[in-house]
Design a protein around this motif. Structure first.
Motif, PDB file in Angstrom:
ATOM      1  N   LYS A 149     159.767 122.985  51.524  1.00  0.00           N
ATOM      2  CA  LYS A 149     159.652 122.188  52.745  1.00  0.00           C
ATOM      3  C   LYS A 149     158.447 122.654  53.570  1.00  0.00           C
ATOM      4  N   ILE A 150     158.278 123.968  53.649  1.00  0.00           N
ATOM      5  CA  ILE A 150     157.146 124.506  54.417  1.00  0.00           C
ATOM      6  C   ILE A 150     155.817 124.052  53.802  1.00  0.00           C
ATOM      7  N   GLU A 151     155.766 124.032  52.477  1.00  0.00           N
ATOM      8  CA  GLU A 151     154.542 123.537  51.824  1.00  0.00           C
ATOM      9  C   GLU A 151     154.301 122.071  52.159  1.00  0.00           C
ATOM     10  N   ARG A 152     155.374 121.296  52.161  1.00  0.00           N
ATOM     11  CA  ARG A 152     155.226 119.874  52.500  1.00  0.00           C
ATOM     12  C   ARG A 152     154.729 119.693  53.939  1.00  0.00           C
ATOM     13  N   VAL A 153     155.251 120.561  54.847  1.00  0.00           N
ATOM     14  CA  VAL A 153     154.779 120.488  56.236  1.00  0.00           C
ATOM     15  C   VAL A 153     153.281 120.762  56.275  1.00  0.00           C
ATOM     16  N   ARG A 154     152.844 121.765  55.521  1.00  0.00           N
ATOM     17  CA  ARG A 154     151.406 122.085  55.496  1.00  0.00           C
ATOM     18  C   ARG A 154     150.590 120.887  55.013  1.00  0.00           C
ATOM     19  N   ASP A 155     151.103 120.218  53.969  1.00  0.00           N
ATOM     20  CA  ASP A 155     150.399 119.036  53.461  1.00  0.00           C
ATOM     21  C   ASP A 155     150.319 117.935  54.522  1.00  0.00           C
ATOM     22  N   GLU A 156     151.450 117.725  55.187  1.00  0.00           N
ATOM     23  CA  GLU A 156     151.509 116.634  56.166  1.00  0.00           C
ATOM     24  C   GLU A 156     150.562 116.861  57.334  1.00  0.00           C
ATOM     25  N   ILE A 157     150.561 118.080  57.856  1.00  0.00           N
ATOM     26  CA  ILE A 157     149.694 118.314  59.028  1.00  0.00           C
ATOM     27  C   ILE A 157     148.231 118.326  58.602  1.00  0.00           C
ATOM     28  N   LYS A 158     147.966 118.754  57.384  1.00  0.00           N
ATOM     29  CA  LYS A 158     146.593 118.706  56.880  1.00  0.00           C
ATOM     30  C   LYS A 158     146.110 117.256  56.828  1.00  0.00           C
ATOM     31  N   LYS A 159     146.995 116.367  56.330  1.00  0.00           N
ATOM     32  CA  LYS A 159     146.652 114.939  56.301  1.00  0.00           C
ATOM     33  C   LYS A 159     146.308 114.419  57.694  1.00  0.00           C
ATOM     34  N   LYS A 160     146.974 114.975  58.688  1.00  0.00           N
ATOM     35  CA  LYS A 160     146.721 114.527  60.059  1.00  0.00           C
ATOM     36  C   LYS A 160     145.520 115.237  60.675  1.00  0.00           C
ATOM     37  N   GLY A 161     144.943 116.202  59.948  1.00  0.00           N
ATOM     38  CA  GLY A 161     143.750 116.881  60.445  1.00  0.00           C
ATOM     39  C   GLY A 161     144.029 118.160  61.211  1.00  0.00           C
ATOM     40  N   ALA A 162     145.236 118.717  61.027  1.00  0.00           N
ATOM     41  CA  ALA A 162     145.592 119.929  61.771  1.00  0.00           C
ATOM     42  C   ALA A 162     145.742 121.128  60.831  1.00  0.00           C
ATOM     43  N   ALA A 163     145.491 122.299  61.377  1.00  0.00           N
ATOM     44  CA  ALA A 163     145.575 123.534  60.594  1.00  0.00           C
ATOM     45  C   ALA A 163     146.884 124.273  60.837  1.00  0.00           C
ATOM     46  N   TRP A 164     147.543 123.958  61.930  1.00  0.00           N
ATOM     47  CA  TRP A 164     148.805 124.636  62.237  1.00  0.00           C
ATOM     48  C   TRP A 164     149.708 123.690  63.025  1.00  0.00           C
ATOM     49  N   THR A 165     151.003 123.984  63.007  1.00  0.00           N
ATOM     50  CA  THR A 165     151.944 123.232  63.842  1.00  0.00           C
ATOM     51  C   THR A 165     152.958 124.193  64.450  1.00  0.00           C
ATOM     52  N   PHE A 166     153.315 123.906  65.676  1.00  0.00           N
ATOM     53  CA  PHE A 166     154.306 124.717  66.379  1.00  0.00           C
ATOM     54  C   PHE A 166     155.495 123.813  66.687  1.00  0.00           C
ATOM     55  N   ILE A 167     156.658 124.210  66.170  1.00  0.00           N
ATOM     56  CA  ILE A 167     157.847 123.360  66.274  1.00  0.00           C
ATOM     57  C   ILE A 167     158.863 123.992  67.215  1.00  0.00           C
ATOM     58  N   SER A 168     159.345 123.182  68.142  1.00  0.00           N
ATOM     59  CA  SER A 168     160.317 123.672  69.125  1.00  0.00           C
ATOM     60  C   SER A 168     161.683 123.012  68.952  1.00  0.00           C
ATOM     61  N   SER A 169     161.715 121.889  68.258  1.00  0.00           N
ATOM     62  CA  SER A 169     162.948 121.108  68.109  1.00  0.00           C
ATOM     63  C   SER A 169     163.933 121.836  67.184  1.00  0.00           C
ATOM     64  N   LEU A 170     165.142 122.082  67.688  1.00  0.00           N
ATOM     65  CA  LEU A 170     166.058 122.974  66.981  1.00  0.00           C
ATOM     66  C   LEU A 170     166.572 122.408  65.660  1.00  0.00           C
ATOM     67  N   MET A 192     159.282 127.760  65.606  1.00  0.00           N
ATOM     68  CA  MET A 192     158.694 127.943  64.280  1.00  0.00           C
ATOM     69  C   MET A 192     157.202 127.651  64.357  1.00  0.00           C
ATOM     70  N   LEU A 193     156.437 128.567  63.809  1.00  0.00           N
ATOM     71  CA  LEU A 193     154.988 128.372  63.718  1.00  0.00           C
ATOM     72  C   LEU A 193     154.595 128.317  62.245  1.00  0.00           C
ATOM     73  N   ILE A 194     153.872 127.269  61.876  1.00  0.00           N
ATOM     74  CA  ILE A 194     153.391 127.183  60.490  1.00  0.00           C
ATOM     75  C   ILE A 194     151.879 127.018  60.511  1.00  0.00           C
ATOM     76  N   THR A 195     151.214 127.953  59.873  1.00  0.00           N
ATOM     77  CA  THR A 195     149.763 127.855  59.734  1.00  0.00           C
ATOM     78  C   THR A 195     149.457 127.724  58.249  1.00  0.00           C
ATOM     79  N   GLU A 196     148.166 127.694  57.906  1.00  0.00           N
ATOM     80  CA  GLU A 196     147.822 127.521  56.487  1.00  0.00           C
ATOM     81  C   GLU A 196     148.377 128.664  55.637  1.00  0.00           C
ATOM     82  N   LYS A 197     148.429 129.859  56.214  1.00  0.00           N
ATOM     83  CA  LYS A 197     148.846 131.023  55.431  1.00  0.00           C
ATOM     84  C   LYS A 197     150.218 131.561  55.827  1.00  0.00           C
ATOM     85  N   GLU A 198     150.601 131.343  57.084  1.00  0.00           N
ATOM     86  CA  GLU A 198     151.810 132.003  57.581  1.00  0.00           C
ATOM     87  C   GLU A 198     152.889 130.994  57.989  1.00  0.00           C
ATOM     88  N   ALA A 199     154.117 131.496  57.992  1.00  0.00           N
ATOM     89  CA  ALA A 199     155.233 130.759  58.583  1.00  0.00           C
ATOM     90  C   ALA A 199     156.061 131.795  59.331  1.00  0.00           C
TER      91      ALA A 199
END
Lengths: 579, 579
Positions: free
Chosen positions: B169-190, B214-221
């Protein structure tokens, strides 16, 4: 010829250091249909279709148009060396194309008068880092025999027809813009201006509008149009100034916050952007959409006239037959012309037989004109009458129907009926009701991809906003006395097309503890094709709805149809299940 | 007590030069339901309802809540000198109120952690020229025994239940945000975090989520939550850091463009605004909404368990009767508890008899608890099971039905059935389908004013986005394996309430020349109340739909219901028209 024109234009572009020239294909008012003056797209490419844009660079000339016109466009433009870019496919859109074709430092230009402020700003952003300039009218420099702006005579409609004086409408506009916080409004939309002034003309075929701009301030109302259109300028509730002076004159009259529709006002008026502006659709668009009682009476009378002509036509068609698509629509036109109040057709008729009917924007030409044999004919036509406008589609059957044709027709009819009999709570939008028209087709894995309903003007344009009934989410509630079409269809490639269209008007239905509810009044009064109905697919409610409609049609038309049509009308409107 | 608390707060506000203090009532994650720590609204006003905000000035304390709570709020707050502002009436909203109450130069403050970036920026604009400050947590300074952030133990769900590893799932999140042009995402929704990590806990009753970021970057979660929740930190596809450190730690890990949902991330993280940000709903929200096949199996199993309990309950209720509203929901709860996979209720049950049922958010209390006599009971309940979540409403009949009750129930049922049997083309949104549920009521001048359908999580929150079925125009297409409720209702003040709710899942139905079509799989397996059906209002299609559903229910449940319930099930699921 066209190659020469393009070369001439390229020379002018080079002199001006313009790398790509974009032609929107619109007129100066973003009208759906334009006067010949604005057929620059055709002048430069040979393409005669009604929709598309053009990009000219030093190396290439490209036409962008949609799937309705792929075949026609290819035939018309390729001999001139113009290339076709197919919208909605993997082909680039104009912005992508220009970026690819003209290089990263290109100067792009567009005639300021032919692009709306909104479209220009969006394109500017999308083209970045390329520069987009709103340029002078370069096309006219090479198009020396270009048509002038048409200035046909205007007629002032009587209060009997409009139901509201222009002066009162202008006061209402002042109230509306004041509520929005604006001191003035500048209107570019032609049907809005026609409605507001109670004037009509014939600058554009089928659309009884005239080229003009309108400025309304707290104290003044100025119509910018040709003064010679008027027989008399007395007693007008607005002053009239020359069309061309709008650009230079407006600023003498405005101060404070303005209200404009930046989707309709062209970049020729971009100087307005230095004022504080509230942007939205023209307030007249909402006012115009809700007819008054007098307009509703005019619409009802127009539909009665239209239905009498239509039944006379159907009866004649049955007696005499018709050779081909064009002969059918001509026969209907001749019947309409017999009505005293008939003025002209409200749009170019669609008469599409058999597989031609499967192309939902097909227009019969001398070349394509098809002989009528056995099968279905989609006949989409309408009329301008003194007091109103009609738009009706019937699918006619020649010979015996196949089971598939009956089933398809019945499924389309069920959706058409479900929409028009639905009551709905105040606040409901057209996109909420759309599924009622699609539901039976969807359940069978079928669909149509045009809107289910468009607004219709009163002795005005056959397409008007702001509401519609469509799968697109348009947040405009349906309100009492809005007139809208109910026209689901089905298009099976290489087989047949079906469309059934009535005009319906929103009316107040009831107030209950739950709120206010609206329903539809059906304006169109022409029988459906009973021989295409598969009774086994109808519920009792649907059968009763059809029978009641036919009974209403019979009673309304019987006193007026010609003698030869009486038997036809009786047969066409008799109950589905004869008792 | 409450007066003292307000006075203490006022002293702190005065010291800080704050003229108005705004309490949103949300937690730090904008959760629909919050842990006791965030019940500041109740602490300061005495109001125990689940929705509302508070404004404290030196002179006044005001509670803003909606019509569901007008009576309850008035009863609870007025004794403490708190005034009630009724949302949706002519009363001012918090912004208007603050402008009116606190003067033109007021300093307004809100706890940064309790307001989303989006809401804060909108409020700042609306309050202008007043200043709005995202302040420290002033409330905790007076609320000395305030509940801590709850940190219940987490459980890791097996792949059997989730169908997808957290690492995938984390890999899929990385793919999705990359498609949107982002390098990281910060999630607050429980619930997004619970889905992404495959972890569940019990920080909030009924919602098996846990407080975390939750913080997901290209290398870290990185999961920011209490480390002591975990029995073991080995083999996690993300690192775990303390909850409180999120604010200070994030910037050590991010660079470049980020993707955040500014409606869920609080102003405590407003430092993120200095980065290039793409704003939209969390990518996990769309991923979570489309269940995978394993989750669908879990949902089906949960619904089978739930239905067995439900029919056992209905049969017991018929045999033993039930004294009052609470006794009925307790009886159902006891039946659910007999299932091995049952965990807890998925929300606080609604059991509303007769006129109580007309209040569509009624919750029975010791005070209001009503004796069951003759009439209708709206029973809206649900369960959390090991592999899925249920939500079901049935309207039960005690004694003989009136004609009005039967007619109302049947009209609601017809809408409920029409929605669930509709097929629809790919791209269709819930707001397009909503009218199918409303149509029969609207035709009779009746309506309901809650949504027709909400998304439901899998062993997660009973309300989840992004899609819904509602009259609000929400542009989110329904996609395969989305689970959503189908729950039209009708509420007649002082008479009765009706609601019928199944969960339904979108499934692929067919591909044709017209496109891809979807339909609904009905997950819920509990009979409707046949004694409330007015057969004269049903079409043949509807009768067949009910009979087929009941046959399916009977076949599915018969092997599992207890012996005493067999006869009940047979009777409840027999055909409407006995042959």
């Amino acid at each position: 010829m066209i190659k020469e024109r393009i070369e001439k234009l390229r020379k002018l572009l080079k002199e001006r250091n313009i790398d790509a020239f974009y032609i929107t294909g619109s007129d100066a008012h973003q009208s759906e249909y334009v006067a010949p003056r604005w057929r620059g797209r055709e002048y430069l490419t040979g393409f005669s279709g009604s929709s598309g844009s053009v990009v000219i660079t030093q190396k290439r000339a490209a036409l962008f148009t949609d799937s309705r016109y792929f075949i026609q466009a290819a035939r018309e433009i390729e001999k001139h060396g113009v290339i076709l870019m197919k919208s909605g496919t993997s082909d680039p859109d104009p912005v992508e194309y220009i970026k690819r074709e003209a290089g990263e430092k290109a100067n792009v230009a567009v005639d300021a008068s032919e692009i709306s402020i909104s479209e220009f700003r969006a394109m500017q952003k999308a083209l970045s880092p390329l520069t987009l300039t709103a340029a002078e009218d370069i096309l006219s420099l090479i198009w020396t025999d270009r048509y002038p702006v048409p200035f046909s005579p205007v007629v002032m409609l009587s209060d009997d027809i409009t139901g509201e004086k222009s002066s009162d409408k202008i006061e209402r506009v002042r109230d509306e813009i004041k509520k929005k916080g604006a001191a003035w409004t500048f209107i570019s939309s032609l049907d809005d201006i026609a409605w507001l002034t109670n004037l009509r003309a014939s600058d554009i075929p089928h659309n009884p509008v005239f080229y003009a701009y309108m400025l309304i301030t707290e104290k003044e109302a100025i119509l910018y149009t040709d003064i010679n259109r008027f027989e008399c300028l007395d007693n007008l509730p607005f002053s009239v100034k020359p069309y061309e002076e709008a650009i230079s004159d407006i600023e003498n009259h405005i101060a404070g916050t303005g209200y404009i529709n930046d989707k309709r006002v062209s970049m020729s008026f971009s100087f307005l952007e230095k004022y504080s502006l509230i942007v939205g659709r023209d307030v007249t668009t909402d006012m115009k959409a809700q007819k008054n009682e007098r307009e509703m009476e005019g619409m009802r009378k127009a539909h009665l006239d239209d239905a009498v002509s239509y039944v006379n036509f159907l009866s004649r068609l049955e007696r005499e037959g018709a050779g081909d698509e064009i002969a059918v629509s001509d026969m209907l036109e001749r019947e309409r012309e017999k009505r005293e109040d008939y003025l002209e057709s409200s749009f170019s008729p669609i008469s599409a037989f058999a597989s031609n009917g499967a192309m939902c924007h097909y227009s019969a030409s001398e070349e394509s004109n098809r002989k009528i044999t056995r099968g279905l004919l989609v006949l989409d036509t309408g009329g301008q009458y003194k007091g109103g406008t009609t738009d009706i589609t019937r699918t006619l059957l020649f010979g015996e129907a196949t089971e598939e044709e009956k089933r398809d027709y019945t499924l389309v009819l069920k959706g058409h009926l479900a929409l028009s009999r639905q009551k709905f709570i105040k606040g409901t939008t057209g996109c909420q009701l759309d599924v009622l028209a699609h539901q039976f087709l969807w359940n069978e894995g079928m669909s149509y991809f045009h809107g289910t309903g468009h607004g219709v003007g009163c002795r005005l344009n056959v397409h008007e906003g702001p509401m519609n009934i469509s799968t697109r989410l348009v947040d405009v509630p349906l309100l009492p006395k809005m007139v809208i079409s109910d026209e689901p269809g089905l298009y099976k490639e290489n087989r047949h097309g079906i469309r059934i269209e009535n005009l319906i008007a929103v009316k107040e239905d009831m107030n209950t503890e739950f709120g206010t509810f609206y329903s539809f009044e059906v304006l169109t009064l022409v029988p459906y094709e009973k021989r295409l109905i598969d009774m086994s697919l109808l519920t009792e409610i649907e059968t009763a709805q059809i029978d009641m409609y036919h009974e209403r049609v019979r009673k309304a038309l019987m006193p007026y149809v010609e003698k030869d049509a009486v038997k036809y009308l009786e047969k066409a409107t008799s109950p589905l299940k004869e008792k």
